[in-house]
Motif scaffolding. Structure first.
Motif, PDB file in Angstrom:
ATOM      1  N   CYS A 286      99.035  -4.845  97.002  1.00  0.00           N
ATOM      2  CA  CYS A 286      99.760  -3.517  96.937  1.00  0.00           C
ATOM      3  C   CYS A 286      98.816  -2.424  96.930  1.00  0.00           C
ATOM      4  O   CYS A 286      97.801  -2.597  96.648  1.00  0.00           O
ATOM      5  N   GLU A 287      99.411  -1.438  97.154  1.00  0.00           N
ATOM      6  CA  GLU A 287      98.832   0.034  97.076  1.00  0.00           C
ATOM      7  C   GLU A 287      99.334   0.815  95.777  1.00  0.00           C
ATOM      8  O   GLU A 287     100.539   0.704  95.590  1.00  0.00           O
ATOM      9  N   ARG A 288      98.536   1.851  95.340  1.00  0.00           N
ATOM     10  CA  ARG A 288      98.836   2.514  94.130  1.00  0.00           C
ATOM     11  C   ARG A 288      98.797   4.049  94.314  1.00  0.00           C
ATOM     12  O   ARG A 288      97.702   4.516  95.242  1.00  0.00           O
ATOM     13  N   GLU A 289      99.563   4.819  93.710  1.00  0.00           N
ATOM     14  CA  GLU A 289      99.527   6.262  93.752  1.00  0.00           C
ATOM     15  C   GLU A 289      99.543   6.875  92.222  1.00  0.00           C
ATOM     16  O   GLU A 289     100.593   6.429  91.582  1.00  0.00           O
ATOM     17  N   ILE A 290      98.413   7.419  92.010  1.00  0.00           N
ATOM     18  CA  ILE A 290      98.628   8.110  90.612  1.00  0.00           C
ATOM     19  C   ILE A 290      99.409   9.293  90.813  1.00  0.00           C
ATOM     20  O   ILE A 290      98.887  10.132  91.675  1.00  0.00           O
ATOM     21  N   LEU A 291     100.306   9.548  89.905  1.00  0.00           N
ATOM     22  CA  LEU A 291     101.385  10.552  90.000  1.00  0.00           C
ATOM     23  C   LEU A 291     100.746  11.857  89.120  1.00  0.00           C
ATOM     24  O   LEU A 291     100.695  11.950  87.730  1.00  0.00           O
ATOM     25  N   ASP A 292     100.559  13.103  89.736  1.00  0.00           N
ATOM     26  CA  ASP A 292     100.215  14.243  89.042  1.00  0.00           C
ATOM     27  C   ASP A 292     101.392  14.836  88.539  1.00  0.00           C
ATOM     28  O   ASP A 292     102.385  14.618  89.107  1.00  0.00           O
ATOM     29  N   GLU A 293     101.168  16.199  87.831  1.00  0.00           N
ATOM     30  CA  GLU A 293     102.270  16.544  87.351  1.00  0.00           C
ATOM     31  C   GLU A 293     103.257  17.302  88.420  1.00  0.00           C
ATOM     32  O   GLU A 293     104.488  17.338  88.087  1.00  0.00           O
ATOM     33  N   ASN A 294     102.695  17.924  89.491  1.00  0.00           N
ATOM     34  CA  ASN A 294     103.651  18.473  90.461  1.00  0.00           C
ATOM     35  C   ASN A 294     104.318  17.260  91.020  1.00  0.00           C
ATOM     36  O   ASN A 294     105.526  17.427  91.328  1.00  0.00           O
ATOM     37  N   THR A 295     103.782  16.137  91.497  1.00  0.00           N
ATOM     38  CA  THR A 295     104.458  14.948  92.113  1.00  0.00           C
ATOM     39  C   THR A 295     105.629  14.654  91.104  1.00  0.00           C
ATOM     40  O   THR A 295     106.704  14.383  91.668  1.00  0.00           O
ATOM     41  N   ARG A 296     105.437  14.681  89.793  1.00  0.00           N
ATOM     42  CA  ARG A 296     106.343  13.975  88.755  1.00  0.00           C
ATOM     43  C   ARG A 296     107.485  15.160  88.747  1.00  0.00           C
ATOM     44  O   ARG A 296     108.602  14.584  88.719  1.00  0.00           O
ATOM     45  N   TYR A 297     107.113  16.371  88.816  1.00  0.00           N
ATOM     46  CA  TYR A 297     108.166  17.498  88.775  1.00  0.00           C
ATOM     47  C   TYR A 297     109.137  17.147  90.087  1.00  0.00           C
ATOM     48  O   TYR A 297     110.201  17.174  90.034  1.00  0.00           O
ATOM     49  N   ASN A 298     108.390  17.100  91.203  1.00  0.00           N
ATOM     50  CA  ASN A 298     109.271  17.143  92.402  1.00  0.00           C
ATOM     51  C   ASN A 298     109.937  15.843  92.451  1.00  0.00           C
ATOM     52  O   ASN A 298     111.102  15.761  93.139  1.00  0.00           O
ATOM     53  N   ASP A 299     109.513  14.773  92.041  1.00  0.00           N
ATOM     54  CA  ASP A 299     110.223  13.459  91.888  1.00  0.00           C
ATOM     55  C   ASP A 299     111.566  13.723  91.259  1.00  0.00           C
ATOM     56  O   ASP A 299     112.554  13.161  91.483  1.00  0.00           O
ATOM     57  N   ARG A 300     111.381  14.130  89.994  1.00  0.00           N
ATOM     58  CA  ARG A 300     112.582  14.651  89.012  1.00  0.00           C
ATOM     59  C   ARG A 300     113.588  15.385  89.870  1.00  0.00           C
ATOM     60  O   ARG A 300     114.580  15.331  89.624  1.00  0.00           O
ATOM     61  N   ILE A 301     112.919  16.440  90.568  1.00  0.00           N
ATOM     62  CA  ILE A 301     114.068  17.245  91.196  1.00  0.00           C
ATOM     63  C   ILE A 301     114.934  16.539  92.101  1.00  0.00           C
ATOM     64  O   ILE A 301     116.231  16.606  92.153  1.00  0.00           O
ATOM     65  N   THR A 302     114.052  15.665  93.061  1.00  0.00           N
ATOM     66  CA  THR A 302     114.747  14.808  94.166  1.00  0.00           C
ATOM     67  C   THR A 302     115.695  13.732  93.696  1.00  0.00           C
ATOM     68  O   THR A 302     116.595  13.305  94.404  1.00  0.00           O
ATOM     69  N   VAL A 303     115.649  13.313  92.628  1.00  0.00           N
ATOM     70  CA  VAL A 303     116.446  12.254  92.012  1.00  0.00           C
ATOM     71  C   VAL A 303     117.627  12.830  91.096  1.00  0.00           C
ATOM     72  O   VAL A 303     118.743  12.425  91.190  1.00  0.00           O
ATOM     73  N   LEU A 316     111.806  19.851  81.285  1.00  0.00           N
ATOM     74  CA  LEU A 316     110.643  20.440  82.142  1.00  0.00           C
ATOM     75  C   LEU A 316     109.843  20.970  81.160  1.00  0.00           C
ATOM     76  O   LEU A 316     110.158  21.754  80.207  1.00  0.00           O
ATOM     77  N   SER A 317     108.530  21.229  81.566  1.00  0.00           N
ATOM     78  CA  SER A 317     107.293  21.981  80.668  1.00  0.00           C
ATOM     79  C   SER A 317     107.957  23.404  81.148  1.00  0.00           C
ATOM     80  O   SER A 317     108.581  23.788  82.061  1.00  0.00           O
ATOM     81  N   ASP A 318     107.370  24.346  80.145  1.00  0.00           N
ATOM     82  CA  ASP A 318     107.534  26.036  80.584  1.00  0.00           C
ATOM     83  C   ASP A 318     107.265  26.219  82.168  1.00  0.00           C
ATOM     84  O   ASP A 318     107.912  27.001  82.669  1.00  0.00           O
ATOM     85  N   LYS A 319     106.415  25.560  82.551  1.00  0.00           N
ATOM     86  CA  LYS A 319     105.875  26.164  83.618  1.00  0.00           C
ATOM     87  C   LYS A 319     106.716  25.728  84.921  1.00  0.00           C
ATOM     88  O   LYS A 319     107.243  26.706  85.571  1.00  0.00           O
TER      89      LYS A 319
END
Length: 364
Positions: A286-303, A316-319
């Motif tokens: 398998c391959e892995r990707e560590i999710l940064d804050e931006n990616t986690r926010y973007n994932d949350r939006i799209t699901v 969501l954080s204030d930012k």
């Protein structure tokens, strides 16, 4: 808690539209099942499992003995909740009386069946194996076996399909009185036979008319439109898929299966030979990707925005909340998004441009 997804890539023949990883090498079934069982032993997660989903491919191409081996291993290496939702995807023509009874005896309590259309000519066009009369027969056999949560997959937007043709398909599935329905517009994905055939997609106006007809007929019949492509009778939402949309962690077993842990995403190699060989050596390929804050926010939006409830802004954080609301304002003003009880969600009008809205809220 977590979900468990198991990918069964085997198909007797390939449908022309399918972009999922699959293979027709049925002679590899036993080695593959052995490998998946070994992967579970290597992972040894001991997670508390809330949902199990056996997807594909065509899981009903496994024998009952192979499914039984798989479930025995699932329960050895995982703590499965008593009321877990256990789903298997099937083809209608695979459901004999004996197979339906065996599925029920294995503890499977939800079946997702790929009907796609109730027109035999369109089924032949798709290279589907079943005929229209096999769908109600399969539903009847599953009911008699004690499985009372059945989902049907439908497609619309076929070349030459009229709105009246599509209404016939909707009426046919409503006559089956199933608990759940998933409906998707026929997509022409690169790399599929459909793409190589040079088929043109349905025009946007017809696609929109068909989607509106679907929503109107199903909601009028008592189905809840709880996600862009999914409808359920009250109490019969797909728990497994709903957990995806709520960012609940999940474990993926098998070739091309994905796993998610909130901070990391991983995926197994999409090649059955490489997968089996690696597992037999004691390695998970398998391959892995560590999710940064931006990616986690973007994932949350799209699901989250796919669902009826929408995005819980309190998560969501204030930012990111400030950014999201700033970008969403134009869509709120245009009646495409709404805020209710601190949740941002699509309006009926917004459903038709959901991809554009989601991409506009992505944090670049």
């Amino acid at each position: 808690m977590a979900g468990l997804y198991i990918h069964i890539p085997f198909c007797k023949s390939r449908c022309i539209y399918c972009g999922f990883y699959s293979t027709t090498l049925l002679e590899l079934r036993q080695r593959y099942v052995d490998a998946m069982c070994k992967e579970m032993s290597i992972r040894g997660t001991g997670c508390l499992i809330e949902t199990i989903y056996i997807g594909g491919g065509t899981p009903s191409q496994l024998t009952i003995e192979q499914l039984s081996q798989l479930f025995d291993t699932i329960y050895i290496y995982n703590k499965v909740m008593r009321d877990a939702e256990v789903t298997v995807e099937v083809n209608p023509d695979d459901i004999t009386v004996e197979y339906a009874a065996a599925l029920s005896q294995l503890g499977i309590n939800r079946v997702s069946m790929g009907a796609q259309t109730f027109d035999d000519e369109r089924l032949r066009f798709l290279h589907r194996r079943h005929t229209t009369n096999q769908v109600p027969l399969a539903v009847e056999r599953l009911r008699k076996a004690g499985i009372h949560h059945i989902s049907i997959d439908l497609m619309y937007g076929f070349p030459g399909e009229s709105v009246e043709d599509w209404e016939h398909d909707i009426d046919a599935v409503l006559a089956l009185n199933v608990e759940h329905l998933s409906a998707y517009c026929l997509m022409i994905e690169e790399g599929t036979l459909l793409h190589r055939m040079g088929i043109e997609p349905t025009d946007e106006e017809t696609e929109r008319t068909m989607y509106e007809l679907l929503i109107n007929k199903l909601t009028a019949t008592g189905y809840e439109h709880y996600e862009i492509s999914n409808f359920a009778k009250p109490g019969f939402r797909s728990r497994h898929n709903s957990n995806y949309w709520r960012e609940v962690p999940y474990i993926g077993i098998g070739a091309a299966a994905h796993s998610y842990t909130l901070t990391c995403r991983s995926w197994n190699v999409a090649d059955i030979h490489q997968y089996i060989d690696a597992i037999e050596r004691g390695e998970i390929p398998c391959e892995r990707e560590i999710l940064d804050e931006n990616t986690r926010y973007n994932d949350r939006i799209t699901v989250a925005l796919r669902t009826k409830e929408g995005l819980d802004l309190s998560m969501l954080s204030d930012k990111y909340k400030s950014y999201c609301l700033h970008e969403a304002q134009q869509f709120i003003n245009n009646g495409l998004l709404r805020i209710n009880d601190n949740h941002l969600s699509l309006t009926r009008k917004g459903l038709f441009v959901s991809d554009y809205i989601m991409s506009s809220l992505i944090y670049a």
